[in-house]
Design a protein around this motif. Structure first.
Motif, PDB file in Angstrom:
ATOM      1  N   TYR A 158     -88.192 -33.473  17.760  1.00  0.00           N
ATOM      2  CA  TYR A 158     -88.549 -33.445  19.241  1.00  0.00           C
ATOM      3  C   TYR A 158     -88.835 -33.655  19.808  1.00  0.00           C
ATOM      4  N   PHE A 204     -89.702 -37.064  20.022  1.00  0.00           N
ATOM      5  CA  PHE A 204     -89.161 -38.783  21.140  1.00  0.00           C
ATOM      6  C   PHE A 204     -87.744 -38.419  21.580  1.00  0.00           C
ATOM      7  N   PRO A 205     -86.789 -37.631  20.640  1.00  0.00           N
ATOM      8  CA  PRO A 205     -85.769 -36.998  22.628  1.00  0.00           C
ATOM      9  C   PRO A 205     -86.782 -36.165  23.665  1.00  0.00           C
ATOM     10  N   THR A 206     -87.202 -35.641  23.441  1.00  0.00           N
ATOM     11  CA  THR A 206     -87.909 -35.352  24.826  1.00  0.00           C
ATOM     12  C   THR A 206     -89.200 -36.472  25.130  1.00  0.00           C
ATOM     13  N   GLU A 262     -87.939 -39.180  25.707  1.00  0.00           N
ATOM     14  CA  GLU A 262     -86.769 -40.501  25.797  1.00  0.00           C
ATOM     15  C   GLU A 262     -85.810 -39.310  27.388  1.00  0.00           C
ATOM     16  N   THR A 263     -86.335 -38.049  27.290  1.00  0.00           N
ATOM     17  CA  THR A 263     -85.341 -37.122  28.133  1.00  0.00           C
ATOM     18  C   THR A 263     -85.992 -37.304  29.251  1.00  0.00           C
ATOM     19  N   LEU A 316     -84.787 -39.337  33.270  1.00  0.00           N
ATOM     20  CA  LEU A 316     -85.119 -38.566  34.392  1.00  0.00           C
ATOM     21  C   LEU A 316     -85.818 -39.331  35.158  1.00  0.00           C
ATOM     22  N   ILE A 319     -86.145 -43.118  35.144  1.00  0.00           N
ATOM     23  CA  ILE A 319     -85.902 -44.309  35.520  1.00  0.00           C
ATOM     24  C   ILE A 319     -85.213 -44.369  36.506  1.00  0.00           C
ATOM     25  N   THR A 320     -83.921 -42.666  36.373  1.00  0.00           N
ATOM     26  CA  THR A 320     -82.682 -42.532  36.798  1.00  0.00           C
ATOM     27  C   THR A 320     -83.083 -42.174  38.390  1.00  0.00           C
ATOM     28  N   LEU A 321     -83.925 -41.699  38.619  1.00  0.00           N
ATOM     29  CA  LEU A 321     -84.755 -41.499  40.307  1.00  0.00           C
ATOM     30  C   LEU A 321     -85.376 -42.574  40.625  1.00  0.00           C
ATOM     31  N   VAL A 367     -84.521 -45.925  39.897  1.00  0.00           N
ATOM     32  CA  VAL A 367     -83.455 -46.763  39.738  1.00  0.00           C
ATOM     33  C   VAL A 367     -82.710 -46.193  41.276  1.00  0.00           C
ATOM     34  N   GLY A 368     -82.178 -44.805  41.067  1.00  0.00           N
ATOM     35  CA  GLY A 368     -81.554 -44.916  42.281  1.00  0.00           C
ATOM     36  C   GLY A 368     -82.313 -44.255  43.502  1.00  0.00           C
ATOM     37  N   VAL A 410     -81.922 -51.386  33.650  1.00  0.00           N
ATOM     38  CA  VAL A 410     -81.550 -50.026  32.964  1.00  0.00           C
ATOM     39  C   VAL A 410     -80.641 -50.562  31.709  1.00  0.00           C
ATOM     40  N   ARG A 465     -81.310 -49.657  27.699  1.00  0.00           N
ATOM     41  CA  ARG A 465     -79.783 -48.645  26.898  1.00  0.00           C
ATOM     42  C   ARG A 465     -79.562 -49.952  25.372  1.00  0.00           C
ATOM     43  N   PHE A 506     -79.398 -49.204  21.988  1.00  0.00           N
ATOM     44  CA  PHE A 506     -78.403 -49.195  20.788  1.00  0.00           C
ATOM     45  C   PHE A 506     -78.506 -49.503  19.792  1.00  0.00           C
ATOM     46  N   SER A 565     -78.279 -42.538  37.893  1.00  0.00           N
ATOM     47  CA  SER A 565     -79.289 -42.881  39.220  1.00  0.00           C
ATOM     48  C   SER A 565     -78.665 -42.423  40.369  1.00  0.00           C
ATOM     49  N   VAL A 606     -78.284 -38.651  40.768  1.00  0.00           N
ATOM     50  CA  VAL A 606     -79.837 -37.996  40.450  1.00  0.00           C
ATOM     51  C   VAL A 606     -80.144 -38.183  42.220  1.00  0.00           C
ATOM     52  N   ALA A 607     -80.435 -39.712  42.791  1.00  0.00           N
ATOM     53  CA  ALA A 607     -81.547 -40.145  44.081  1.00  0.00           C
ATOM     54  C   ALA A 607     -81.266 -39.350  45.158  1.00  0.00           C
TER      55      ALA A 607
END
Lengths: 161, 167
Positions: A22, A24-26, A28-29, A33, A35-37, A39-40, A150, A154, A158, B41, B44-45
């Motif tokens: 558990y 590694f996937p934790t 990774e999650t 989260l 990386i999306t914040l 990049v966004g 990103v 990914r 992969f 992304s 989320v933002a």
């Protein structure tokens, strides 16, 4: 370098991440989260630098509000990424998309530093106006670098799975 | 536990030429996954900044309606991209997704999350200051929205780790 990577892999927490089901996937999650914040939020500033959005806010006010979240999530992404790397350091280090990701990350970091040190020096003069060409260039580079990070991230996952 | 009534659908989808094509061209899946993450992304933002504003983290200089106007159109467009890229991933590996409890939980949570974000936007049309006058409800909504959106993303990551061994 190889000796360093295999030493890293032998650390107790590297073994725990590699062998537990558990951990590694934790991690990774958390990484996704963060990386999306990251990049966004940086995209909001990049689009403003490119002059594609007008939020009615000055660039300085927008940056002061948004960039702390970018840096905060950058720290979380770096720590979680380092933990995943340590669990299989020798394999990651020899993977082409991972090497490319680290290269692009350095470029993105250099661009961000240049942006804060040089570009912001005379920001008061164009804070509320259309950004000058060098600001547009910094925004376009940042957008391109982070999209590449990103995609390469990914791609790394992969080829590793 | 898998949703057994979707098993024939999953099997049928897996046999379609489209599914075979996506399986054969190696770069399609990671490319679509990358696009999926980039669209996440944006969601989320946007949701994060709106919810923090609802929680009172940014002061009152900009009203909540300014935040939803600024970010929600991007969020809704990104959700459309997520729907399309998500659908391509399902077609590429239907059994992996459809016969997976985590996937089903994720779909339910998306409906809840979209409902919560929609509920944030709706009252602002008639009254831009609605949430300023209903602070307790605004905070509860923001906390629920943040929690459910984070859970959606966590489920998305865990689909790969919770494969039905019988599938």
């Amino acid at each position: 370098m190889t000796a360093l990577w295999s030493a890293l892999e032998r650390l107790p927490w590297s073994i725990a991440i590699r062998e537990g089901s558990y951990l590694f996937p934790t991690i990774e999650t958390v990484h996704v989260l963060a990386i999306t914040l990251l990049v966004g939020t940086i995209t909001i500033v990049d689009l403003r630098l490119l002059g594609l959005t007008d939020s009615g806010k000055s660039l300085r006010a927008l940056s002061a509000q948004i960039l702390p979240f970018t840096w905060g999530s950058f720290c979380v992404a770096t720590i979680s990424g380092a933990l995943m790397f340590a669990s299989r350091a020798t394999v990651y280090a020899g993977t082409a998309p991972f090497q490319a990701k680290m290269g692009v990350l350095l470029a993105a970091g250099a661009n961000m530093l240049l942006f804060q040190v040089i570009l912001f020096r005379d920001v008061a003069q164009w804070d509320r106006l259309a950004p000058p060409p060098r600001a547009k260039l910094a925004g376009a580079l940042s957008l391109g670098f982070w999209i590449a990070v990103v995609v390469l991230g990914r791609w790394t996952g992969f080829v590793m799975s | 536990m898998a949703l057994d009534f979707v098993a024939p659908l999953a099997t049928w989808l897996a046999a379609t030429p489209l599914s075979a094509l996506i399986g054969e061209v190696a770069w399609i899946v990671p490319a679509v996954q990358s696009l999926h993450i980039l669209a996440i992304s944006v969601v989320v933002a946007g949701v994060f900044l709106i919810d923090l504003r609802l929680l009172g983290a940014f002061g009152e200089s900009d009203g909540i309606a300014a935040y939803t106007r600024r970010y929600l159109p991007w969020v809704w467009w990104a959700l459309a991209v997520l729907l399309v890229t998500g659908a391509i991933m399902i077609v590429s590996e239907p059994v992996r997704a459809l016969r997976n409890t985590t996937f089903v939980v994720k779909m339910v949570l998306i409906v809840v999350a979209v409902t919560l974000t929609g509920a944030t936007q709706r009252p602002l049309k008639a009254d831009p200051d609605f949430w300023r006058d209903h602070k307790t409800r605004a905070r509860a909504l923001a906390l629920a929205s943040l929690t459910v959106w984070v859970a959606v993303i966590a489920c998305g990551r865990w689909i790969a780790y919770t494969q039905d061994p019988g599938a």
